[in-house]
Structure formats: C-alpha cells, structure tokens
Write an enzyme that holds these catalytic residues in place. Sequence first.
Site, PDB file in Angstrom:
ATOM      1  N   LYS A  59      -9.345  13.936   3.739  1.00 14.07           N
ATOM      2  CA  LYS A  59      -8.611  12.785   3.786  1.00 14.07           C
ATOM      3  C   LYS A  59      -7.575  12.899   5.116  1.00 14.07           C
ATOM      4  O   LYS A  59      -7.426  13.975   5.647  1.00 14.07           O
ATOM      5  CB  LYS A  59      -7.524  12.266   2.620  1.00 14.07           C
ATOM      6  CG  LYS A  59      -7.019  13.911   2.060  1.00 14.07           C
ATOM      7  CD  LYS A  59      -6.148  13.651   0.595  1.00 14.07           C
ATOM      8  CE  LYS A  59      -7.168  13.740  -0.393  1.00 14.07           C
ATOM      9  NZ  LYS A  59      -7.093  12.588  -1.371  1.00 14.07           N
ATOM     10  N   ARG A  60      -6.580  11.923   5.491  1.00 16.90           N
ATOM     11  CA  ARG A  60      -5.913  12.214   6.498  1.00 16.90           C
ATOM     12  C   ARG A  60      -4.804  13.292   6.232  1.00 16.90           C
ATOM     13  O   ARG A  60      -4.655  13.339   4.908  1.00 16.90           O
ATOM     14  CB  ARG A  60      -4.925  10.814   6.630  1.00 16.90           C
ATOM     15  CG  ARG A  60      -5.701   9.580   7.419  1.00 16.90           C
ATOM     16  CD  ARG A  60      -6.337   9.943   8.727  1.00 16.90           C
ATOM     17  NE  ARG A  60      -5.492  10.109   9.698  1.00 16.90           N
ATOM     18  CZ  ARG A  60      -5.047   9.223  10.648  1.00 16.90           C
ATOM     19  NH1 ARG A  60      -5.706   8.079  10.816  1.00 16.90           N
ATOM     20  NH2 ARG A  60      -3.951   9.390  11.623  1.00 16.90           N
ATOM     21  N   LYS A 111       0.250  14.610   0.914  1.00 20.30           N
ATOM     22  CA  LYS A 111      -1.339  14.874   0.361  1.00 20.30           C
ATOM     23  C   LYS A 111      -1.272  16.599   0.072  1.00 20.30           C
ATOM     24  O   LYS A 111      -2.277  16.789  -0.597  1.00 20.30           O
ATOM     25  CB  LYS A 111      -2.296  14.256   1.240  1.00 20.30           C
ATOM     26  CG  LYS A 111      -2.354  12.889   1.501  1.00 20.30           C
ATOM     27  CD  LYS A 111      -3.411  12.529   2.301  1.00 20.30           C
ATOM     28  CE  LYS A 111      -3.637  10.751   2.692  1.00 20.30           C
ATOM     29  NZ  LYS A 111      -4.327  10.167   1.502  1.00 20.30           N
ATOM     30  N   HIS A 158       0.762  -1.147  -0.214  1.00 21.44           N
ATOM     31  CA  HIS A 158      -0.120  -0.013   0.155  1.00 21.44           C
ATOM     32  C   HIS A 158       0.879   1.367   0.051  1.00 21.44           C
ATOM     33  O   HIS A 158       0.125   2.335   0.132  1.00 21.44           O
ATOM     34  CB  HIS A 158      -0.837  -0.059   1.166  1.00 21.44           C
ATOM     35  CG  HIS A 158      -2.078  -0.928   0.978  1.00 21.44           C
ATOM     36  ND1 HIS A 158      -3.064  -0.552   0.549  1.00 21.44           N
ATOM     37  CD2 HIS A 158      -2.473  -1.972   1.562  1.00 21.44           C
ATOM     38  CE1 HIS A 158      -3.974  -1.492   0.483  1.00 21.44           C
ATOM     39  NE2 HIS A 158      -3.518  -2.160   1.282  1.00 21.44           N
ATOM     40  N   LYS A 216     -14.534   8.108  -5.248  1.00 15.76           N
ATOM     41  CA  LYS A 216     -15.787   8.495  -4.444  1.00 15.76           C
ATOM     42  C   LYS A 216     -16.504   9.852  -5.266  1.00 15.76           C
ATOM     43  O   LYS A 216     -17.785  10.056  -5.311  1.00 15.76           O
ATOM     44  CB  LYS A 216     -15.736   8.414  -3.238  1.00 15.76           C
ATOM     45  CG  LYS A 216     -15.350   7.480  -2.357  1.00 15.76           C
ATOM     46  CD  LYS A 216     -15.031   7.473  -0.911  1.00 15.76           C
ATOM     47  CE  LYS A 216     -14.338   6.535  -0.146  1.00 15.76           C
ATOM     48  NZ  LYS A 216     -13.657   6.743   1.042  1.00 15.76           N
ATOM     49  N   THR A 235      -8.740   6.493  -2.700  1.00 16.79           N
ATOM     50  CA  THR A 235     -10.103   5.913  -3.295  1.00 16.79           C
ATOM     51  C   THR A 235     -10.987   6.825  -3.070  1.00 16.79           C
ATOM     52  O   THR A 235     -11.999   6.945  -3.561  1.00 16.79           O
ATOM     53  CB  THR A 235     -10.454   4.746  -2.232  1.00 16.79           C
ATOM     54  OG1 THR A 235     -10.281   4.998  -0.982  1.00 16.79           O
ATOM     55  CG2 THR A 235      -9.797   3.365  -2.734  1.00 16.79           C
TER      56      THR A 235
HETATM   57  C1  PLP Z   1     -12.242   7.001   1.478  1.00 19.78           C
HETATM   58  C2  PLP Z   1     -12.153   7.392   2.869  1.00 19.78           C
HETATM   59  C3  PLP Z   1     -10.542   7.549   2.866  1.00 19.78           C
HETATM   60  C4  PLP Z   1      -9.509   7.479   2.040  1.00 19.78           C
HETATM   61  O1  PLP Z   1      -9.287   9.012   1.489  1.00 19.78           O
HETATM   62  P1  PLP Z   1      -8.107   9.243   0.402  1.00 19.78           P
HETATM   63  O2  PLP Z   1      -8.655  10.392  -0.180  1.00 19.78           O
HETATM   64  O3  PLP Z   1      -8.050   8.219  -0.721  1.00 19.78           O
HETATM   65  O4  PLP Z   1      -6.735   9.266   1.101  1.00 19.78           O
HETATM   66  C5  PLP Z   1     -10.082   7.982   4.490  1.00 19.78           C
HETATM   67  N1  PLP Z   1     -10.867   8.003   5.212  1.00 19.78           N
HETATM   68  C6  PLP Z   1     -12.468   7.873   5.019  1.00 19.78           C
HETATM   69  C7  PLP Z   1     -13.230   8.045   6.092  1.00 19.78           C
HETATM   70  C8  PLP Z   1     -12.965   7.401   3.779  1.00 19.78           C
HETATM   71  O5  PLP Z   1     -14.044   7.385   3.689  1.00 19.78           O
END
Ligand code: PLP
Length: 807
Positions: free
Chosen positions: A536-537, A542, A358, A648, A644
Amino acid sequence: MARVTRPDRQDRTDPMKEEILAHLRYSLGKDAEHAALYDWRMALSLSLRDRMVDSWYQSTKASYTGHKKRVYYLSMEFLIGRLIEDVAANIGLTDEARAAVTELGQDYDILVHDEPDAALGNGGLGRLAACFMDSLATLGIPAMGYGIRYEHGLFEQDFVEGQQIEKPETWLAQRHAWEFERPEVSYKIGFGGHVQHHEGKAKWHPHETVLATAFDTPVVGWQGRWGNTLRLWSARPQKEFDLASFNRGDYLAASRSEALARTICRVLYPDDTTESGKELRLKQEYFFTAASIHDLLRRFFIDHDDIRALPDAAAIQLNDTHPAIAGPELVRILVDIHGLEMAEAIELARRCLGYTNHTLLPEALERWPEWLLGRVLPRHLEIIRSIEDSQQSHHPDSPRILDHGNVNMGELAFIMAHKVNGVSALHTDLVKSTVFADLHRIHPNRIVNQTNGITPRRWLYECNPALSKLITREIGDAWPADLDQLSRLRDRSGDHGFLQEFMAAKRVNKERLSNWVQEHCGIAIDPDAMFDVQIKRIHEYKRQLMNILETIAFWNEIHANPNGNWTPRVKIFGGKAAPGYHVAKQIIRLINDVAGVLNNDPVTKDLLKIVYPPNYNVTMAEMLIPAADLSEQISTAGKEASGTGNMKFALNGALTIGTLDGANVEIRDHVGPENFFLFGLTAAEVTERRSHHGYARAAIEQSPRMQKVLAQIAEGRFSPEEPSRYHDLVGNLWDHDHFLVSCDFDTYFDMQRRADEAFTQTSSWAAMALNNTAGVGWFSSDRTIRGYARDIWNVGSAIDGELEQSA
Ligand SMILES: *Cc1c(COP(=O)(O)O)cnc(C)c1O
C-alpha cells in the site's frame, strides 16, 4: 442484449487471428514478418477493442432512447492498470485470444506484460474509481466516468542504495490502444479575469482559456452485456484566442494559453493525501470538473428543454472533494446562463450532487486560500459566498465554508450535496462524530454509509486463475457477477480433499511469485514459508514502521534461540512514498537497510527474508495478492477510511492480521472472528491514549523487546556506514509517536506468534483461509454500486429489466 462472444467458428478460419493480422497490416502498417512486440500487442488490443464496440454502442443508444438517468462519476484519479486480460475476460475471449496469438507464433503472456500499467492515480481512491467503472458496466447502469488524461501518471519508483528515487512515468509514450480521440467534443475552460455585474446579471470574462478535449475508453462489463464510457479530458491551447492576442501584438497572452494547456494535463499530483495550495492543482480540478459539467449539460439538452428536470436525468458523484467546484460551477451556469434565481439554482444543483468523503486526516482535507481561488475563479468565489449566505440564513449555527481566509472544500461539498457518504461503517460513524459533526446535527439524514468494494473480475477471476477454476468447478460459473455465491464454499471447510486443492492453488501462486522474486530481486524465497504481505502507499498511519520493527524483534528472537521451532516467513513489502514525504522515505530506507542485513544473516536466512520489490502498482498487486498467506492491515485505528487492499487479500484466501480500522471491522464480521488475527487499540482507545502525556515513552519503557529494537536501529546496526541515519525516526517514536506504534507493538508481536503457530496447523489454516474467501462475497463493488444506486443516485439498471427506472 446480444452477447459479444461468438463461440462456434472453430473449423473455419480463425476470425480473431484474421482480425489481429488485419490490424497489424492496416492499423500498424506492418506485416507479420516485420512486426515488433509493440505491433503485436497493439494489434491484439485493437482486435479486442473492436469486440467491445458493438455492445458499447448499443448501450449508449439504449441510454439515449430509453431516457435513462445517468450516473456521472467525477474522479481526479482512475488507477486502471493493464487492460488486455481485463477486457478479454469480461467479453469471454481469453481462450480465443490466447489461441490466436499462439497460432501466430507469439507468446501471449509476453504480449500481455508489454502493456504499460495505466497509473492515473495514487492508490485506493483511484483504484476504487476503476472498480466502480467495472461494476457500473456489469450492472448495466448508464454511467460515465470523468477524469483527466494525464500525460505522466504516478512516478516510477526505483531504489538506489535503499532509497526511493522517482522517475517519470510514460504510459503515453506509445499510443494508448483502448481510447478513441474525440476532437469534436471540446469545451472552452476559462481561468482568471474579472466579473462584470450589470442590471443584476453577472458575466465572467476569463483572462485565459484552454480547450478540454475528450478521449473515450469503452468500459464493458461482465459478459459484454453493457458498456459505459470513461471520458478523460486533455487540454489544448485555444487557437482563436491566441490569434486575436497575437494580432494585437500581445505575444505573452498568445503563448500563455499554450503554456497552460501544456502543463494542465502534464502530471498527476503524486500524493495520496491532498496537495493543497498549489495553483496548478486547483486549475486541474476546475478544468476537468467544468468540462464534465458542460458535457453532461450538452447531453441533457439533446432531449430536454427545461433545466429543472436535470436531477431526474443526472446523478453527479464527487469522488472526494477534488471535483467539489462542481457545485459552484453548476450554480454559475444555472444563474448566469439559464437565468435561475440563486436559491433555486443552489437547490437544483444539490439534488444532482453526491459527495464521497475518503479521509479524516486533517492534513488531507482540502482548503484553498480565498485569494487564490478568487484569482483563478473569481465568479466561483462570489457564488461560494452566496452559497455560504444561503446556508447561514437557514442555519445560523452552520460551520462555515469561508473561514480564516480559506475556502473549506469539505464543507462546500457537504453543503452542496444531497447525500454525503463515508466508505466503511466505522468511517461513516467517525465522519458523523468528528469532521462533519456540526453539519450532521443540522442535516441528520444527509450522511449515509457505502462500504467500499472491489471488482471480483480483476481481483479474483483474472489475477488468480488457479483458485478461480477450482471455485467454478465447485459452485458453477455465476460467481463473478454474484459474489455472494462464494458462501457456498463454507460447507467445504471440513472437506480435507477440497482444502488440499484449495491450498494447492495457493501453492501455484506462491511458486509463481517465488520465481519472479528470484528473477527480479535476486532473492531466493521458500514457497513453504508463510508469505506475509504489506502493500500500500507508505504512510505513517499505515504503520509499515511497526511491521519492520516487529520483523527485527522476530529476528532477535530467532538469534536468542536458533534451534527453536520457528515458522519460516517471507516479509513482503510494496509501496511508494509521496516524493516530498520525508518520514515515509526514511521508512522505505529502513526496510531496505534491514533487508540487507537480515537476508544475508547465515543464522536466520532460511527462516526470515524481507522482499521489497520497487514500483508497486496494480500489476504487481495482481501477482502478490494471490500468493499471500497473511495480509497486513495494521493502521492506527480510526485512520484508514476503509481500505480495499484488505478485501482483495481476504478474497484470495489470505488471513488478515489487523486492527479494528476501516473495513477491517466488517471483514472480520463477515469471515468470522476466529478467522482473523485481531490486535491493537480501538479507535476510542486511541483517542483516549493520546490524551495521556508521554504515552509513547511509557509504552516503550514497558516493552524490553521494543527497547532493544529501537536501540539496535539507533546504534546503526542496520546502517553501519551512517549510524545516525535513523536518529530522528527513533527519537520521534520515543517522544511523539502520533500513530501509536509503541502502544500496539507488543500485542502485534504476540499476535504474529499466534499466526506462526496457526500456520503450522496446515489443515486448520486451510479452513480459515477458505472461510476468508467464502466470507467476503459481500465486498464485491457490485454490492457497493447497488447501494449508491439505491440510496444516493436513484438510478436503475438498463439490462434484464432488473430495476425499472423510478419516475
Ligand atoms: C488496492 C490498491 C490500493 C489500495 O490499497 P490499501 O491497502 O487499501 O491502501 C493501492 N494501490 C494499488 C495498486 C491497489 O491495487
């Protein structure tokens, strides 16, 4: 298999209503008059769970009697979120449940929102595991998810004067409605001690032991056709051991297992990269991995007697290296208990195991000090040495597992797996050319790609009812289980009436979010503005920092020309920083400080707002994503394995502003480059640029715009009470800037203005948004799981005769 839905009983007494009342009475011990919100929510959840059980039970039985090969998905994290709406949607009971609850005089939405968000994960990796569980069940692939039942999931985030503070999360403070405790399914898990060698045989005598006990949550797929199990392990003290020690007068030993049992499942490590070197973390990893291996072997021996058939019955997938000890554990059991030769055991284990990588970030690659691993798992260290010897004897040029006093878990996982996969096309290429370049040369067929995906059930059907209804009206209701059908919407990108309806659905979601923001953050935002979202985190790679710098630059631009024709924007941020990650916490504080100034600026406040609600989680994602116009996917190229969140957003009709990183590359290919705001250096250019000394300073000196922003921050424009607050942050940008914010800043700013311009062209924007939804059907996690099933697991579906089991 029979459907679970029972649609034709409208005229008689409403069974759902009766079931809820029965649970209220017999499971919660309340009557309707005295029931609290909790009681109603539990009664509803238990009623829904009842409706899963038959299909779940039939599936389990079919897996046993059909001797189907099973998938075992081992993951340290499952970021599940709430389940009421998810379960109701999958078994087709949403309307019935809502009607029953309403008739009982309760507010369905309030019940739904009372459910704690199960956050047994940090971010993308854990959410992927949850999406995979949904897809495995939907595809009817016999599978079991294995993880840890943490007492405290990911911390709750709050802001105090703009700074993140962490509060313990307590999802288990109330009973978890969906799980079944299985006290009879429990295994002894040992730690420490010594190894006895006698007549060529090894026997491990652990020093302490805990019991792993199973808690099962049924996972029923779309339309309830198949159900799998998520089995989470909890630790209990091992009583007999305690008593023996106690009777010997060894009180400390007696209480040790109790203390260990209490701590081992206590908390999730709150880091999205790996926290290595922590003994408790190693124990957690071994605890759940060993329990899972014991469990799957017990199941195997119910209808097999030759262990050599294991690879035909079990595909074990390691979600990152956290369960990589599965390799040595399996070998240990094969050699020490079943008497296999070491070489044969290693080969047999390898045929069962797959490993998903990952991350390429060096700090996130797991390494354990050899002395620590040897102290906690002495027999496993011996076996790792044997694995190393075997690898070196076949491939003297192989990279080493044991290296400079460390155990490299990446190399161990790679060498013990028959397939290793990356999670996007770009990431897999980089896995081959960087972290595992040497192992790839030795094993050229081992690395494969499986681009990540998301479940369209949660991430469109449930979270975006307005758009879902429109899509169903246009193309029928098969798309949630066959997401490629969304491509049929492409024809509509020239249909003005349809585009208006498409944007009306977006508008509904934006209004819903605006109301929520007003209520929870006290900030008025305009649903006509562009909603620009980065959730995101918080991580340097990022580049939330680049986003907030660009926001300041835009603010400056408006000030320079207050009567200009500006496109109004709402910048929405969400995300947690690991508690020990100082720079990430500074970035959070900066965003909040900047928000404080900008949101109160009379000149710009109708044109630019910053919103950063605390405690980003799955539930918040489900509300923010459907309301987004613009999706920020701006990581330094080569650093985001897949992402991911990007999928979305595109699925819900947001356009992406992004770099050529992770799955962005493939998303852009699928939606069409004209429907994607691309900017920034490529991964190759990033590597090249880093080789130039002083690249950051050189880039900033070329950008008056960035210089001004950095000067404002450094002067304390956003932290007047403490002007030096961001000196280090700004200084680091000038002098190091490892993630190349400086190098991408100007092209990012320019592309943002292109997005402003495009947003004012409402009908072409709508067509671009529609092309995003229509173009990303491929990113369903159903497609991803089909890929794993075919290329890695060699398993078939047990429903519809879709695929027969391969011999
Ligand atoms: C989808 C999701 C992530 C992953 O987000 P990235 O933008 O791909 O880092 C992290 N936290 C939550 C709550 C999510 O639903």
